[in-house]
Design a protein around this motif. Structure first.
Motif, short mmCIF file in Angstrom:
data_model
loop_
_atom_site.label_atom_id
_atom_site.label_comp_id
_atom_site.label_asym_id
_atom_site.label_seq_id
_atom_site.Cartn_x
_atom_site.Cartn_y
_atom_site.Cartn_z
N ALA A 39 34.19 98.90 57.62
CA ALA A 39 34.32 97.81 56.65
C ALA A 39 32.97 97.44 56.04
O ALA A 39 32.87 97.15 54.84
CB ALA A 39 34.94 96.59 57.32
N GLU A 40 31.91 97.46 56.86
CA GLU A 40 30.58 97.15 56.33
C GLU A 40 30.10 98.22 55.35
O GLU A 40 29.48 97.90 54.33
CB GLU A 40 29.58 97.01 57.49
N ILE A 41 30.40 99.49 55.64
CA ILE A 41 30.03 100.56 54.71
C ILE A 41 30.79 100.40 53.40
O ILE A 41 30.21 100.40 52.31
CB ILE A 41 30.31 101.95 55.32
N ILE A 42 32.11 100.25 53.50
CA ILE A 42 32.94 100.19 52.29
C ILE A 42 32.66 98.92 51.49
O ILE A 42 32.55 98.95 50.25
CB ILE A 42 34.43 100.27 52.68
N GLY A 43 32.55 97.78 52.18
CA GLY A 43 32.28 96.53 51.47
C GLY A 43 30.95 96.55 50.75
O GLY A 43 30.85 96.15 49.59
N THR A 44 29.90 97.03 51.44
CA THR A 44 28.58 97.12 50.80
C THR A 44 28.61 98.13 49.66
O THR A 44 28.00 97.90 48.60
CB THR A 44 27.51 97.52 51.83
N VAL A 77 35.36 88.11 46.52
CA VAL A 77 36.57 88.91 46.76
C VAL A 77 36.43 89.74 48.04
O VAL A 77 37.33 89.77 48.89
CB VAL A 77 36.86 89.82 45.55
N LEU A 78 35.30 90.40 48.20
CA LEU A 78 35.11 91.28 49.35
C LEU A 78 35.04 90.48 50.66
O LEU A 78 35.59 90.90 51.68
CB LEU A 78 33.84 92.11 49.18
N VAL A 79 34.38 89.32 50.62
CA VAL A 79 34.32 88.48 51.82
C VAL A 79 35.71 87.99 52.19
O VAL A 79 36.11 88.00 53.36
CB VAL A 79 33.35 87.30 51.62
N ALA A 80 36.47 87.55 51.20
CA ALA A 80 37.82 87.05 51.47
C ALA A 80 38.71 88.13 52.07
O ALA A 80 39.52 87.85 52.95
CB ALA A 80 38.44 86.51 50.18
N CYS A 81 38.54 89.36 51.62
CA CYS A 81 39.40 90.45 52.09
C CYS A 81 38.98 91.01 53.44
O CYS A 81 39.83 91.43 54.23
CB CYS A 81 39.39 91.60 51.06
N MET A 82 37.67 91.04 53.73
CA MET A 82 37.19 91.78 54.90
C MET A 82 36.57 90.92 55.99
O MET A 82 36.13 91.44 57.00
CB MET A 82 36.17 92.83 54.45
N ALA A 83 36.57 89.60 55.80
CA ALA A 83 35.93 88.74 56.80
C ALA A 83 36.57 88.88 58.17
O ALA A 83 35.89 88.80 59.20
CB ALA A 83 35.99 87.29 56.34
N SER A 86 35.19 92.59 59.82
CA SER A 86 33.81 92.77 60.27
C SER A 86 32.97 91.49 60.20
O SER A 86 31.84 91.47 60.66
CB SER A 86 33.11 93.83 59.41
N GLY A 87 33.51 90.44 59.61
CA GLY A 87 32.70 89.27 59.29
C GLY A 87 32.16 89.33 57.88
O GLY A 87 31.63 88.35 57.38
N ALA A 88 32.29 90.50 57.25
CA ALA A 88 31.90 90.68 55.84
C ALA A 88 30.46 90.28 55.58
O ALA A 88 30.18 89.42 54.75
CB ALA A 88 32.86 89.92 54.92
N HIS A 89 29.52 90.92 56.28
CA HIS A 89 28.10 90.63 56.07
C HIS A 89 27.60 91.28 54.78
O HIS A 89 27.10 90.60 53.90
CB HIS A 89 27.27 91.14 57.25
N PHE A 90 27.66 92.60 54.72
CA PHE A 90 27.28 93.39 53.53
C PHE A 90 25.83 93.19 53.10
O PHE A 90 25.48 93.53 51.96
CB PHE A 90 28.19 93.08 52.35
N LEU A 113 23.46 97.04 60.28
CA LEU A 113 22.32 97.27 59.40
C LEU A 113 22.32 98.70 58.86
O LEU A 113 22.12 98.93 57.67
CB LEU A 113 21.01 96.99 60.14
N VAL A 114 22.57 99.66 59.74
CA VAL A 114 22.63 101.06 59.32
C VAL A 114 23.78 101.27 58.34
O VAL A 114 23.62 101.92 57.29
CB VAL A 114 22.78 101.99 60.54
N CYS A 115 24.93 100.71 58.65
CA CYS A 115 26.11 100.87 57.78
C CYS A 115 25.88 100.26 56.41
O CYS A 115 26.31 100.83 55.38
CB CYS A 115 27.32 100.22 58.44
N GLN A 116 25.23 99.13 56.35
CA GLN A 116 24.96 98.48 55.06
C GLN A 116 24.05 99.33 54.18
O GLN A 116 24.27 99.44 52.97
CB GLN A 116 24.36 97.09 55.30
N LEU A 117 23.05 99.93 54.78
CA LEU A 117 22.13 100.77 54.00
C LEU A 117 22.85 102.03 53.51
O LEU A 117 22.63 102.47 52.37
CB LEU A 117 20.92 101.14 54.85
N ILE A 118 23.70 102.60 54.35
CA ILE A 118 24.50 103.75 53.92
C ILE A 118 25.41 103.35 52.76
O ILE A 118 25.51 104.05 51.75
CB ILE A 118 25.33 104.30 55.10
N GLY A 119 26.06 102.19 52.90
CA GLY A 119 26.94 101.71 51.84
C GLY A 119 26.19 101.47 50.54
O GLY A 119 26.72 101.74 49.46
N GLY A 120 24.96 100.96 50.64
CA GLY A 120 24.17 100.73 49.43
C GLY A 120 23.88 102.00 48.67
O GLY A 120 23.98 102.06 47.44
#
Length: 258
Positions: A39-44, A77-83, A86-90, A113-120
């Motif tokens: 979720a963190e990868i996809i959301g970010t 939108v992403l926070v509302a859907c994924m909170a 994962s907590g929807a950090h992104f 942290l790793v997932c967010q950078l990959i998602g970015g």
């Protein structure tokens, strides 16, 4: 009586960490470990993708309004859907601040942290595929290019720190702190993004998110003053966590004057 009070406290703790009341033991290993990271990868990825496209394809007449609305609404939108997944950090500063405030374990925080950078990076890649080549080149792939000289450096660095501090404080108070937690958290966070972009877009570009900065930098090779968009946001996130931990948090979160 003491046993009943202890049981009540335990129930309250479970509700705070699991607001919809789903028992932790009902989560399988995929839902506990892998699904939040995905979720963190996809959301970010989607946040960076849509944010970059809004900058690359922005028309001059709309100025900062188009990117401001797109970034803010995308976050909401992403926070509302994924909170609840994962907590929807992104955003790395959010994860670091939430860890400091006791809202996430270190192992999970590092994986986020790793997932967010990959998602970015993935999101910036999607933006490159979707947008017109000429527009992409003109906008440097939505990399942050507004800081051109050392004269702008301290203003931009302070802007990134202060604005990230503001939005991280909103995240911690609206989504984590039990006393101030609100179902309007996605809306409040999204509005804060819009406010920040409108206020500080001409000073630093209003990144507030190292994952948002990293993706376009990797895609375009534009690294000039890139460090600002790591040092400023992460420092701002830590300051926000300190404010909540010391002054603004409830008794569970606050470390002083309990």
């Amino acid at each position: 009586m003491a046993e009943e009070k202890l049981e009540l406290n335990n129930m309250e703790s479970d509700l705070l960490s699991n607001p919809k009341g789903k028992a932790k033991e009902n989560l399988n290993s995929y839902e506990r470990v892998f699904q939040p990271c995905i979720a963190e990868i996809i959301g970010t990825m989607f946040f960076v993708f849509i944010g970059c496209v809004s900058v690359i394809e922005n028309v001059e007449a709309t100025g900062r309004l188009q990117p401001a609305l797109v970034h803010g609404l995308a976050v909401a939108v992403l926070v509302a859907c994924m909170a609840e997944i994962s907590g929807a950090h992104f955003n790395p500063p959010f994860t670091i601040a939430i860890y400091i405030c006791g809202g996430i374990q270190l192992k999970k925080a590092l994986s986020y942290l790793v997932c967010q950078l990959i998602g970015g990076v993935l999101g910036a890649g999607l933006a490159k595929v979707m947008t017109i080549k000429e527009n992409y080149a003109n906008a440097e792939g939505a990399a942050f290019t507004i800081v051109k000289s050392d004269d702008q450096l301290m203003r931009a660095l302070f802007a990134e720190m202060a604005m990230t501090c503001l939005i991280t404080t909103v995240v911690l108070l609206a989504a984590l702190n039990a006393k101030t937690k609100s179902p309007l958290a996605p809306f409040l966070i999204g509005c804060t993004v819009i406010i920040n972009v409108l206020a500080g877009g001409d000073i630093s570009g209003t990144c507030l998110n190292p994952a948002r900065a990293l993706g376009p930098a990797v895609m375009t090779g534009y690294w000039t003053y890139h460090w600002i968009y790591w040092v400023g946001p992460i420092t701002g996130g830590i300051v926000a966590a300190a404010l909540v931990r010391v002054l603004l948090g409830d008794r569970k979160t606050r470390v002083l004057m309990k």
